[in-house]
Design a protein around this motif. Structure first.
Motif, short mmCIF file in Angstrom:
data_model
loop_
_atom_site.label_atom_id
_atom_site.label_comp_id
_atom_site.label_asym_id
_atom_site.label_seq_id
_atom_site.Cartn_x
_atom_site.Cartn_y
_atom_site.Cartn_z
N ARG A 1 -2.30 43.10 62.99
CA ARG A 1 -3.67 43.09 62.46
C ARG A 1 -4.41 44.40 62.66
N CYS B 1 -5.65 45.95 59.58
CA CYS B 1 -6.78 45.20 59.00
C CYS B 1 -8.09 45.71 59.61
N CYS C 1 -1.36 43.53 54.37
CA CYS C 1 -2.10 42.26 54.41
C CYS C 1 -2.78 41.97 53.07
N CYS D 1 -8.65 39.70 54.48
CA CYS D 1 -8.73 38.77 55.60
C CYS D 1 -10.05 38.96 56.36
N ASP E 1 -5.48 43.68 52.05
CA ASP E 1 -6.92 43.92 52.23
C ASP E 1 -7.36 45.11 51.38
#
Ligand code: ZN
Length: 140
Positions: free
Chosen positions: A121, A124, A37, A62, A39
């Protein structure tokens, strides 16, 4: 309704992060990265007498990754290393949908429970917790 509440808690931490910043030395620093992602979470930690006396994070990514880091700093500040390890286990299990029993002691972290429905996700939401785990290895 519950999902809306969880989203509101995540957005609140994203927009008004708790524990955002850096610590002055001496400190433990650990960098974490989630390539899927983009991150990034960098954790600064101070441990005295087996207790996390201060913790900060910075980085970018994010909303879920940054909100999770904010929740993490709030949850582990003042905790013993054993308590921090227990929180890491509970939070990562919660995100993966593997936590049984009582969520209420987790405070705002409970908002991460909704992430289980979005497998992409999960990394994340767990980034800050895995990074904290790595940071704690520097203590021992
Ligand atoms: Zn992310």
């Amino acid at each position: 309704m519950l999902d809306e509440l969880y989203q509101a808690i995540i957005l609140d931490h994203y927009r008004q992060p708790r524990g955002r910043g850096e610590l002055e030395p001496p400190k433990i620093t650990q960098e974490g990265f989630n390539p899927s992602c983009g991150d990034e979470v960098i954790i600064d930690l101070r441990v005295e007498d087996g207790r996390i006396t201060d913790v900060r994070f910075h980085g970018h990514g994010c909303s879920i990754s940054q909100a999770s880091a904010s929740m993490m700093t709030e949850a582990v500040r003042g905790k013993t290393l054993a308590e921090a390890h227990a929180l890491i286990q509970q939070a990562t299990a919660l995100v993966k949908g593997e936590l049984d029993g009582d969520f209420e002691t987790l405070g705002d972290i409970v908002a991460l429970a909704g992430v289980r429905y979005f497998p992409v996700r999960v990394k994340c939401a767990t980034l800050a917790w895995h990074t904290l785990e790595e940071a704690l290895k520097q203590v021992e």
